[in-house]
Design an enzyme around this catalytic site. Structure first.
Site, PDB file in Angstrom:
ATOM      1  N   LYS A  47     -35.253 -85.437 -40.729  1.00 22.38           N
ATOM      2  CA  LYS A  47     -34.235 -84.664 -41.430  1.00 22.38           C
ATOM      3  C   LYS A  47     -33.827 -83.455 -40.591  1.00 22.38           C
ATOM      4  O   LYS A  47     -34.506 -83.084 -39.629  1.00 22.38           O
ATOM      5  CB  LYS A  47     -34.759 -84.216 -42.790  1.00 22.38           C
ATOM      6  N   TYR A 268     -30.446 -51.241 -30.633  1.00 17.90           N
ATOM      7  CA  TYR A 268     -29.811 -50.810 -31.872  1.00 17.90           C
ATOM      8  C   TYR A 268     -30.742 -49.925 -32.692  1.00 17.90           C
ATOM      9  O   TYR A 268     -31.942 -50.194 -32.823  1.00 17.90           O
ATOM     10  CB  TYR A 268     -29.413 -52.019 -32.714  1.00 17.90           C
TER      11      TYR A 268
END
Length: 376
Positions: A47, A268
């Site tokens: 999957k 950041y």
């Protein structure tokens, strides 16, 4: 120089990061798991595009190794997998059908996992309209409260004379919630609940164990096991040695190397302030590529020449910064390669540094990497 190095040297130079999938290791893992399963059949769960590694390459390798049963999560995945594998292999759909998808499911010879009365009713109605028996897998919720019939509801259903009229039951299954923790009491409780249901359907093959469940012992194997993550090298039981081979490698180029004095802030939010004069390597992988943002601020790392290079500051969308100060002079520079997944750090280790699990790291690996399939 290893296989990965040769692949990178053959590159055109446009790629900044490199993901390798070792299909020979994948096949070895499948054979190891099939051997652990004893007389039980060993399916393969592919999957989510084979956990992000590419079902178009993974599934044929497993089929060539003798795997005849595959599982996906959704009907659309099953349709795509049937086009890849052609006729022959059995493809089960774990989530079952959604309203309106039953026709496509039947047309591609998929076997839905029936999880509730609505799915059962829709699949039976289609069998009636087509005038033929349709294959089906029946799932019982043995204690996870996710998919499947409640045992009491299923017991009442089994009392009906023609509950499964028009259908050919190929498998009755359930899923363990705590199989990665061998001594968890839920394992024995779920086994008992499932065994009670299986006793009502003695002629139908049964399946309870997925990757970790295989390692709980023969009593959990029943007639089929359904490994997924273990095929791709993820450890089946936390805290125990991993018997599986790593399948995935990930390298990235250094885009810039710079000397930065102590006291300077990095990244950041100025989340990191350097405590010493440092050499910082900026690497072209970020959270857009699946490197966990939560692995920033020193939690995560890359590796170069046996040295751990901690992540400095926050992980950005397209890059991260590594502390290369402790590497010998000249050992790293623009264009150099660092290992994000490799001999020094596997998927489970990277996941642990990010406070998550290997499944999430694996399935989030992005599509900007240059991908190489080894041992095809």
């Amino acid at each position: 120089m290893g296989i990965l190095d040769r692949d990178i040297r053959q590159e055109t130079g446009t790629a900044a990061s490199f993901l390798t999938v070792d299909l020979s290791a994948l096949v070895e893992n499948y054979r190891l798991l099939a051997g652990r399963a004893g007389t039980a059949a060993c399916a393969a769960v592919v999957k989510a595009d084979a956990y992000g590694l590419g079902a178009g390459r993974v599934a044929p390798a497993l089929a060539a190794a003798g795997c005849g049963h595959f599982f996906v999560a959704q009907v659309g995945e099953g349709v795509a997998l049937r086009a890849i594998l052609g006729g022959g292999p059995v493809i089960g759909v774990l989530n079952g059908t959604t309203p309106g998808s039953e026709g496509a499911c039947a047309a591609c010879d998929l076997v839905p996992v029936l999880n509730d009365r609505a799915q059962l009713r829709a699949w039976r109605d289609l069998a009636s309209r087509l005038g033929r028996r349709l294959p089906a897998i029946l799932q019982v919720d043995s204690g996870m409260a996710r998919f499947g019939f409640d045992p009491a509801e299923l017991s009442a259903l089994l009392d009906a004379a023609d509950a499964f009229g028009g259908l050919s039951l190929r498998l009755v299954m359930s899923h363990l919630a705590c199989a990665d923790t061998p001594d968890h009491p839920a394992n024995a409780a779920q086994w008992a609940a499932f065994a009670a249901v299986r006793a009502r359907l003695p002629q139908v093959p049964a399946s309870l164990a997925a990757s970790s469940g295989i390692f709980l012992g023969p009593g959990f194997h029943f007639d089929m096991v359904r490994p997924g993550a273990a095929l791709y090298g993820i450890a089946p039981q936390a805290g125990l040695p991993n018997p599986l081979r790593p399948v995935v490698g990930l390298r990235a180029r250094v885009m810039q190397l710079r000397a930065v004095p102590a006291g300077r802030a990095v990244g950041y939010g100025h989340a990191a302030v350097l405590a010493r004069d440092s050499r910082l390597a900026t690497v072209a992988v970020g959270y857009a590529d699946g490197f966990p943002r939560s692995a920033g601020a020193g939690a995560g790392a890359a590796w170069c020449a046996g040295h751990r290079l901690p992540v400095v500051g926050r992980v950005s969308m397209d890059s991260l910064v590594l502390d290369a100060t402790d590497l010998p002079a000249g050992a790293i520079g623009p264009g150099s390669l660092v290992d994000l997944l490799g001999p020094d750090q596997d998927i489970d280790a990277l996941a642990a540094s990010a406070g998550t699990i290997g499944y999430e790291v694996l399935t989030r690996l992005g599509h900007r990497f240059h991908r190489s399939y080894l041992g095809a």
